[in-house]
Write a protein that holds these residues in place. Structure first.
Motif, PDB file in Angstrom:
ATOM      1  N   MET A   1     -19.584   9.302   1.142  1.00 10.74           N
ATOM      2  CA  MET A   1     -20.945   8.772   1.132  1.00 10.74           C
ATOM      3  C   MET A   1     -21.187   8.133  -0.218  1.00 10.74           C
ATOM      4  N   VAL A   2     -21.308   6.826  -0.206  1.00 11.02           N
ATOM      5  CA  VAL A   2     -21.389   6.097  -1.477  1.00 11.02           C
ATOM      6  C   VAL A   2     -22.847   5.816  -1.822  1.00 11.02           C
ATOM      7  N   SER A   3     -23.134   5.772  -3.112  1.00  8.73           N
ATOM      8  CA  SER A   3     -24.512   5.559  -3.530  1.00  8.73           C
ATOM      9  C   SER A   3     -24.617   4.400  -4.515  1.00  8.73           C
ATOM     10  N   TYR A   4     -25.521   3.515  -4.219  1.00  4.01           N
ATOM     11  CA  TYR A   4     -25.698   2.345  -5.072  1.00  4.01           C
ATOM     12  C   TYR A   4     -27.068   2.321  -5.752  1.00  4.01           C
ATOM     13  N   THR A   5     -27.914   3.357  -5.514  1.00  2.00           N
ATOM     14  CA  THR A   5     -29.202   3.413  -6.230  1.00  2.00           C
ATOM     15  C   THR A   5     -29.400   4.816  -6.799  1.00  2.00           C
ATOM     16  N   GLU A   6     -30.160   4.866  -7.897  1.00  2.00           N
ATOM     17  CA  GLU A   6     -30.422   6.148  -8.576  1.00  2.00           C
ATOM     18  C   GLU A   6     -31.181   7.108  -7.661  1.00  2.00           C
ATOM     19  N   LYS A   7     -32.146   6.554  -6.947  1.00  3.97           N
ATOM     20  CA  LYS A   7     -32.982   7.385  -6.081  1.00  3.97           C
ATOM     21  C   LYS A   7     -32.122   8.064  -5.003  1.00  3.97           C
ATOM     22  N   GLU A   8     -31.239   7.242  -4.468  1.00  4.16           N
ATOM     23  CA  GLU A   8     -30.349   7.741  -3.428  1.00  4.16           C
ATOM     24  C   GLU A   8     -29.405   8.817  -4.001  1.00  4.16           C
ATOM     25  N   TRP A   9     -28.928   8.564  -5.204  1.00  5.71           N
ATOM     26  CA  TRP A   9     -28.000   9.488  -5.866  1.00  5.71           C
ATOM     27  C   TRP A   9     -28.671  10.831  -6.089  1.00  5.71           C
ATOM     28  N   ASP A  10     -29.968  10.789  -6.466  1.00  8.14           N
ATOM     29  CA  ASP A  10     -30.717  12.035  -6.657  1.00  8.14           C
ATOM     30  C   ASP A  10     -30.797  12.808  -5.348  1.00  8.14           C
ATOM     31  N   GLN A  11     -31.044  12.077  -4.270  1.00  8.48           N
ATOM     32  CA  GLN A  11     -31.132  12.728  -2.959  1.00  8.48           C
ATOM     33  C   GLN A  11     -29.776  13.336  -2.588  1.00  8.48           C
ATOM     34  N   TYR A  12     -28.693  12.614  -2.879  1.00  9.62           N
ATOM     35  CA  TYR A  12     -27.342  13.108  -2.592  1.00  9.62           C
ATOM     36  C   TYR A  12     -27.101  14.431  -3.308  1.00  9.62           C
ATOM     37  N   LYS A  13     -27.567  14.480  -4.591  1.00  4.44           N
ATOM     38  CA  LYS A  13     -27.365  15.710  -5.372  1.00  4.44           C
ATOM     39  C   LYS A  13     -28.049  16.890  -4.697  1.00  4.44           C
ATOM     40  N   LYS A  14     -29.291  16.630  -4.239  1.00  5.73           N
ATOM     41  CA  LYS A  14     -30.021  17.707  -3.546  1.00  5.73           C
ATOM     42  C   LYS A  14     -29.277  18.125  -2.274  1.00  5.73           C
ATOM     43  N   ASN A  15     -28.812  17.130  -1.540  1.00  5.12           N
ATOM     44  CA  ASN A  15     -28.101  17.424  -0.291  1.00  5.12           C
ATOM     45  C   ASN A  15     -26.852  18.261  -0.560  1.00  5.12           C
ATOM     46  N   VAL A  16     -26.132  17.890  -1.603  1.00  3.58           N
ATOM     47  CA  VAL A  16     -24.891  18.608  -1.920  1.00  3.58           C
ATOM     48  C   VAL A  16     -25.199  20.064  -2.283  1.00  3.58           C
ATOM     49  N   ALA A  17     -26.341  20.273  -2.960  1.00  4.58           N
ATOM     50  CA  ALA A  17     -26.730  21.651  -3.292  1.00  4.58           C
ATOM     51  C   ALA A  17     -26.922  22.465  -2.015  1.00  4.58           C
ATOM     52  N   VAL A  18     -27.596  21.864  -1.030  1.00  2.00           N
ATOM     53  CA  VAL A  18     -27.782  22.533   0.269  1.00  2.00           C
ATOM     54  C   VAL A  18     -26.418  22.850   0.883  1.00  2.00           C
ATOM     55  N   GLN A  19     -25.528  21.872   0.828  1.00  2.00           N
ATOM     56  CA  GLN A  19     -24.201  22.029   1.448  1.00  2.00           C
ATOM     57  C   GLN A  19     -23.390  23.126   0.741  1.00  2.00           C
ATOM     58  N   HIS A  20     -23.432  23.117  -0.600  1.00  2.00           N
ATOM     59  CA  HIS A  20     -22.676  24.129  -1.347  1.00  2.00           C
ATOM     60  C   HIS A  20     -23.159  25.533  -1.022  1.00  2.00           C
ATOM     61  N   ASN A  21     -24.467  25.679  -0.845  1.00  2.00           N
ATOM     62  CA  ASN A  21     -25.026  26.978  -0.465  1.00  2.00           C
ATOM     63  C   ASN A  21     -24.433  27.487   0.834  1.00  2.00           C
ATOM     64  N   LEU A  22     -24.053  26.562   1.680  1.00  2.00           N
ATOM     65  CA  LEU A  22     -23.516  26.941   2.997  1.00  2.00           C
ATOM     66  C   LEU A  22     -21.989  26.947   3.001  1.00  2.00           C
ATOM     67  N   GLY A  23     -21.414  26.756   1.816  1.00  2.00           N
ATOM     68  CA  GLY A  23     -19.953  26.800   1.739  1.00  2.00           C
ATOM     69  C   GLY A  23     -19.274  25.524   2.202  1.00  2.00           C
ATOM     70  N   ILE A  24     -20.024  24.428   2.273  1.00  2.00           N
ATOM     71  CA  ILE A  24     -19.403  23.160   2.660  1.00  2.00           C
ATOM     72  C   ILE A  24     -18.835  22.514   1.380  1.00  2.00           C
ATOM     73  N   PRO A  25     -17.532  22.247   1.361  1.00  4.85           N
ATOM     74  CA  PRO A  25     -16.867  21.875   0.097  1.00  4.85           C
ATOM     75  C   PRO A  25     -17.016  20.399  -0.279  1.00  4.85           C
ATOM     76  N   THR A  26     -18.238  19.911  -0.341  1.00  7.86           N
ATOM     77  CA  THR A  26     -18.458  18.510  -0.707  1.00  7.86           C
ATOM     78  C   THR A  26     -18.267  18.346  -2.215  1.00  7.86           C
ATOM     79  N   LYS A  27     -17.611  17.256  -2.591  1.00  8.20           N
ATOM     80  CA  LYS A  27     -17.414  16.973  -4.015  1.00  8.20           C
ATOM     81  C   LYS A  27     -18.261  15.795  -4.435  1.00  8.20           C
ATOM     82  N   MET A  28     -18.813  15.889  -5.664  1.00  8.92           N
ATOM     83  CA  MET A  28     -19.492  14.729  -6.245  1.00  8.92           C
ATOM     84  C   MET A  28     -18.413  13.990  -7.040  1.00  8.92           C
ATOM     85  N   ILE A  29     -18.222  12.727  -6.761  1.00 10.10           N
ATOM     86  CA  ILE A  29     -17.128  12.037  -7.441  1.00 10.10           C
ATOM     87  C   ILE A  29     -17.582  10.726  -8.076  1.00 10.10           C
TER      88      ILE A  29
END
Lengths: 101, 364, 253, 382
Positions: D93-121
């Motif tokens: 999932m690629v991000s080209y805007t800051e706002k979107e990137w912030d949302q991605y970070k929040k989403n990844v936090a939700v995913q990590h809580n559930l043990g989903i091994p998403t990486k921020m790269i």
């Protein structure tokens, strides 16, 4: 094989040009399709099907079917039955489904 | 976005005739032709045409093609885009096409679909070997590019196309091992058949191909005879040494665009496949969309030209052109069509059209 | 003359033909063994006691038509393949003839084969209703053929229709290399429309968008369901008519 | 057709077929699936075929995470004679805007809580995964290797065959014309082939779920929205993961067969049942795709189509009993991702209907959430 004499038709052929099939130098005429030039040179097998590896040749000659897909100047999936011959073209049989480059 | 009064899809005999007829009444017309040169199948026809003077009888197909092209080209109301293939007809009425690497959008007031037909295929073992061609492909190679497909040919199908292409192959110096035909009788015009027989080529009716064989390309074919129930007769097998198998097993109307445009379709065997239901003006159930030529039922080039003319007149008339003369021209064209189809050879088409008009509720 | 032609004469056959009445009663063995040779497996095979034990091993077999129930065990044991089972009670118009078979390939149930008489002349095309394997050791297959009543005492051999299309080598969809055999198998499995077959096998989804294969599939469906081709549901036609590069669309006009 | 059944399932897509299987495998007898056309002819067969766990709401993420496990073993579990073609090439999932990137970070936090091994790269790491990715303006990306995609026709076919082996009956080319209620309880389903008496109905027909609910007088908070897609000619494998750019509204994947499937969401798409294709879509998706993945410019499109998302107000599924129609359950509102959560949605609903312990609280998918309070809106929908 080219027709030299015909009771009804006269063929207006373009400039003679050189092109390459699997690296081998061949002659054809500008304005004709790649398929026509290969046929004139006696080349009937244009490739093999990706799954069953069956030989494939020219079939419809008007871009309807997918029998004559080849790699031309590095670009895959060219229907050579409708693609016109140009000087120096590199025509190659396609391995598998063709690679995007 | 190109705006135009009438868009004709296909620059064959029907399309060119439609364009000229509509432009003659004053409409502006754009013709889309996928090939580099218009003329359709006419450009590959080296034999003299039947019909009457009105359909250029006695001239050779490619000569007629050139005549039609000339007429179109000298008419300032007609524009022809070659190397342009129609891609889709969308619900907003836009027709898209691809030409010279560009996505073309056209907004016509009326559309005449004259896409012709495509060749049918049959199933038999190794039907995909190199050296097996559609008859149209052989014609293209031979009569457009002056190249013969091989040395010795088995022709499958004794309809007009099978007979004509066999004759053309012989004119190009290629040997015909035989023409086989699954039906018990020859489907094409018998003068064509006789011409071929007296050149020493066998025409075997009630015969079919069992298989093609060869390593990398065709080396031969096995054929056999069929009984009255179209079942192979054991023991009748023959092996033919050929390097080309040419399929002339019929044409299907090329109706993809009509299907896409949501025209109501019907399968009519007499017209060779699925065709759009249309009224006497050749207008389909999608208002403003007309059909002409093989796409509305496979026939001869002569009737395709008249149908094209009729569709062109009707489309122009519906736009307000030719208020005085159009009805008369329309009647003339209809009369010509009836005349062409009046004989025994035209009965199949007449029957097909009756079937087509019968159900579906298209108003005449 | 049997010894000149290898074909038993009418007189020969009459000596082993059961009465019409017996034939109508149900399956019965026809032992077409006309030369005295030292051989008796048929007598050993018969558990009904219908083929009587021979006094001399060179005797011709004698069948008790009332005891014979047409079980067919003798058929598969006869080294001369000279025993056939005829069941004229099969239906009013048709009979079953069971024929020993030792060629390859073995016909399949439902297949139409060419029936031959004792001289090898063709009598017509008949359906195979059952195929019994002779087992690992015996290997003689028994082929059950449905024939008209009038030919029950005539059909004694069979030949496969070599002219039958071999669905494996027959390509229906060129783009995806799909054979007639695969299409037929899918139809048999229950995929009942062109759209369903497209989705199961990708036939018609390639660059030509079904232009070559669509009607071939329609014909197969029509054949299977015994309906006119026109009644086969056509797939949805979607743009575009020919493949066009993403770059062309991206470029706009 | 049979006159009565224990359970009637309306809809032969992923949800309907999976529910049929889950019920049958738990011993429920006499199940009938009613499908208007053929199996997977609706939204399932028209979807982008992606299976991802990278969601913004916990509910979607759990369903997807557990469904991935099911897809991984599906060929074996369902004893499928073909292949569901599950390819775990990951989702980038690629991000080209800051706002979107912030949302991605929040989403990844939700995913990590559930043990989903998403990486921020980083953009360069993203390029290592998809070499033809356009780095121009790219801020970063999230990547989860176990995401992927599967062949929807084959997945449905696999469930269908497994269910059929367990005795489930399928009635295709059959439409539902009405639902009979007696004293607020479902008693029969009326179809074009006759009535079937039943006390349990599962409404799993995607965007048409609203129409079925109307038959019992209930207005489901659901609206249909067209989404278009295209498929290209096949080429040799050159793109591992599904690439999603929410900024470009684009998703794009290469199937194991070699063809690319892609689509863009259109923010101006009206809420209606229109299912025709448009030429504007071809230009839009091609511009976005060749911007994000320039290599694809020489790839040819062979076909376009469209399907309908069954959108719920918060883009989360609705799994509940229909008010006023006891015995009628709805499984809809999947908002474009019903395929990827199908396996576990089916388990959850089956557990609820059979009165078994649910693997997650089904109430979170209940209709009550629309009655008031704040909705947990899913942000990651294309």
């Amino acid at each position: 094989m080219r027709i030299t004499e015909h009771p009804i038709l006269e063929f207006q052929r373009g400039e003679e040009v050189t092109f390459f099939f699997e690296g081998q130098e061949l002659k054809g005429f500008e304005g004709e399709t790649i398929a026509a030039a290969l046929h004139a040179a006696g080349i009937k097998v244009l490739g093999h099907s990706p799954n069953m590896h069956r030989p494939r040749g020219l079939f419809c000659a008007i871009g309807n079917c997918s029998s004559c897909l080849m790699v031309v100047n590095g670009e895959p999936n060219i229907r050579i039955c409708v693609e016109k011959l140009k000087p120096g073209m590199r025509v190659e049989t396609q391995q598998g489904k063709g690679c995007l480059k | 976005m190109k705006e135009i009064e009438i868009l004709v899809i296909g620059g064959g005999p029907a399309g060119l005739s439609a364009a000229t007829a509509a432009a003659n009444l004053g409409a502006s017309v754009l013709v889309l032709e996928r090939d580099g040169k218009p003329g359709g199948q006419l450009v590959k026809q080296t034999h003299k045409f039947f019909g009457s003077k009105k359909q250029y009888a006695g001239d050779r197909g490619y000569q007629i093609g050139n005549l039609l092209i000339d007429e179109c080209e000298k008419n300032p109301k007609v524009e022809v885009w070659t190397d342009s293939t129609a891609l889709g007809i969308y619900e907003d009425g836009v027709v898209t096409a691809e030409g010279q690497g560009k996505h073309l959008k056209i907004k016509p007031k009326k559309i005449i679909v004259a896409t012709g037909a495509s060749e049918k295929m049959i199933a038999f073992p190794n039907n995909d070997l190199p050296g097996i061609y559609g008859a149209g492909a052989v014609q293209t190679l031979m009569n457009v590019y002056g190249i013969v497909p091989g040395k010795r040919v088995l022709m499958i199908g004794a309809g007009n196309i099978g007979l004509i292409v066999s004759y053309q192959l012989m004119q190009a110096g290629v040997e015909i091992a035989g023409i086989i035909e699954a039906s018990p009788t020859i489907g094409g015009y018998l003068v064509h058949a006789s011409k071929i027989r007296r050149a020493g080529v066998p025409i075997l009716t009630s015969h079919t191909i069992i298989e093609a064989y060869g390593q990398e390309s065709v080396e031969g074919a096995k054929i056999c005879q069929l009984d009255a129930q179209w079942q192979p007769i054991p023991g009748s097998e023959q092996d033919l040494n050929v390097d080309v198998i040419c399929l002339a097993v019929g044409l299907s109307p090329l109706t993809e665009l009509c299907f896409q445009a949501d025209c109501q379709m019907k399968y009519v065997p007499e017209l060779s496949g699925h065709v759009p239901i249309r009224n006497e003006s050749l207008e389909t159930t999608r208002p403003g969309l007309y059909v002409a030529g093989d796409v509305s039922g496979v026939e001869e080039a002569s009737s395709a030209m008249v149908e094209g003319r009729l569709a062109g007149i009707c489309a122009a008339y519906s736009l307000g052109y030719g208020t005085d003369e159009a009805p008369k021209l329309q009647r003339e064209a209809l009369a010509e069509l009836s005349e062409l189809r009046a004989g025994p050879a035209g009965q199949k088409t007449v029957k097909g059209i009756m079937k087509l008009m019968d159900k579906g509720g298209a108003a005449c | 003359m049997l010894n000149k032609t290898g074909v038993p004469t009418l007189e020969d056959i009459q000596t082993v033909s059961p009465s019409e009445e017996r034939l109508k009663k149900g399956p019965v063995a026809i032992i077409e063994c006309f030369q005295e040779i030292p051989c008796n497996p048929c007598t050993e095979a018969c558990k009904q006691g219908a083929i009587r034990p021979m006094e001399d091993i060179n005797n011709l077999p004698k069948l008790d038509l009332d005891k014979c129930n047409g079980c067919g065990v003798c058929l598969s044991r006869c080294p001369g393949l000279a025993i056939f089972i005829v069941d004229a009670s099969y239906s009013d118009t048709e009979a079953i003839v069971r024929i020993p078979y030792e060629y390859y390939p073995v016909p399949q149930v439902g297949e139409k084969v060419v029936g031959l008489n004792r001289a090898g002349d063709e009598l017509g095309t008949f359906e195979v209703s059952k195929v019994q394997s002779g087992g690992q050791k015996n290997k003689t297959y028994t082929i059950w053929l449905i024939v008209p009543q009038s030919l029950a005492m005539e059909v004694r051999g069979l030949r496969l229709r070599s002219t039958e299309i071999q669905p494996k080598e027959t390509i229906v969809c060129r783009c995806e290399d799909i054979t007639l055999g695969e299409i037929q198998a899918l139809i048999k499995e229950g995929y009942s429309t062109i759209d369903e077959i497209k989705r199961a096998a990708r036939a018609g989804m390639g660059p030509c968008q079904g232009r070559t294969c669509r009607m071939l599939i329609a014909q197969e469906l029509a054949k299977f369901y015994s309906i006119p081709v026109g009644e086969v549901l056509m797939p949805t036609f979607r743009p575009t008519v020919k493949p066009v590069k993403l770059g062309t669309y991206a470029g706009g006009e | 057709m049979q006159k009565s059944a224990n359970v009637v399932i309306i809809g032969g897509g992923i949800t309907g077929c999976a529910v049929a299987y889950e019920m049958a495998v738990r011993g429920v007898k006499d199940i009938v699936v009613i499908e208007k056309q053929y199996l997977s002819s609706g939204a399932t067969g028209r979807c982008g075929a992606g299976v991802r766990q990278q969601w913004g709401t916990e509910t979607n993420a759990i369903l997807a995470r557990d469904s991935v496990k099911r897809f991984e073993g599906m060929n074996e579990e369902l004893e499928y004679d073909r292949d569901i073609e599950f390819k775990q090439g990951g989702y980038l999932m690629v991000s080209y805007t800051e706002k979107e990137w912030d949302q991605y970070k929040k989403n990844v936090a939700v995913q990590h809580n559930l043990g989903i091994p998403t990486k921020m790269i980083t953009p360069l790491e993203a390029q290592a995964i998809v070499p033809h990715l356009n780095l121009n303006g790219l801020i970063g990306a999230t990547f989860c290797q176990s995401d992927g995609h599967a062949n929807p026709f084959h997945v449905v076919d696999a469930y269908y065959k497994a269910a059929r082996r367990l005795g489930v009956k399928f009635e295709t080319y059959t439409s539902v014309t009405g639902i009979t209620l007696e004293k607020g309880k479902v008693t029969a389903v009326q179809t074009s082939k006759g009535d079937i008496a039943t006390s349990t109905v599962i409404n799993a027909c995607g965007y048409a779920a609203g129409t079925i609910c109307k038959m019992v007088g209930f207005e489901l908070p659901l609206y249909p929205q067209r989404h278009q897609a295209l498929v290209t000619e096949p080429v040799e494998p050159c793109q591992g993961p599904m690439v999603i750019s929410l900024h470009h509204r684009l998703y794009c994947q290469q199937t194991p067969h070699g063809s690319f499937i892609m689509g863009v969401g259109d923010p101006n798409e009206p809420k209606d049942f229109n299912i025709n294709s448009s030429w504007e879509f071809l230009e839009d998706v091609s511009r976005q795709a060749t911007t994000v993945l320039p290599l694809l410019k020489n790839l040819r499109v062979v076909r376009q189509w469209s399907g309908l998302y069954d959108m719920s107000p918060d883009a989360n599924p609705i799994l509940d009993e229909v008010p006023g129609a006891q015995g009628m359950w709805v499984a809809a509102g999947f908002s474009g991702h019903g395929f990827m959560v199908g396996p576990q949605t089916a388990v959850l609903l089956t557990q609820k209907i059979l009165g078994q312990q649910c693997f997650m609280p089904i109430e979170r998918f209940g209709l009550a959430r629309f009655l008031g309070g704040e909705l947990d809106l899913e942000s990651a929908v294309v």
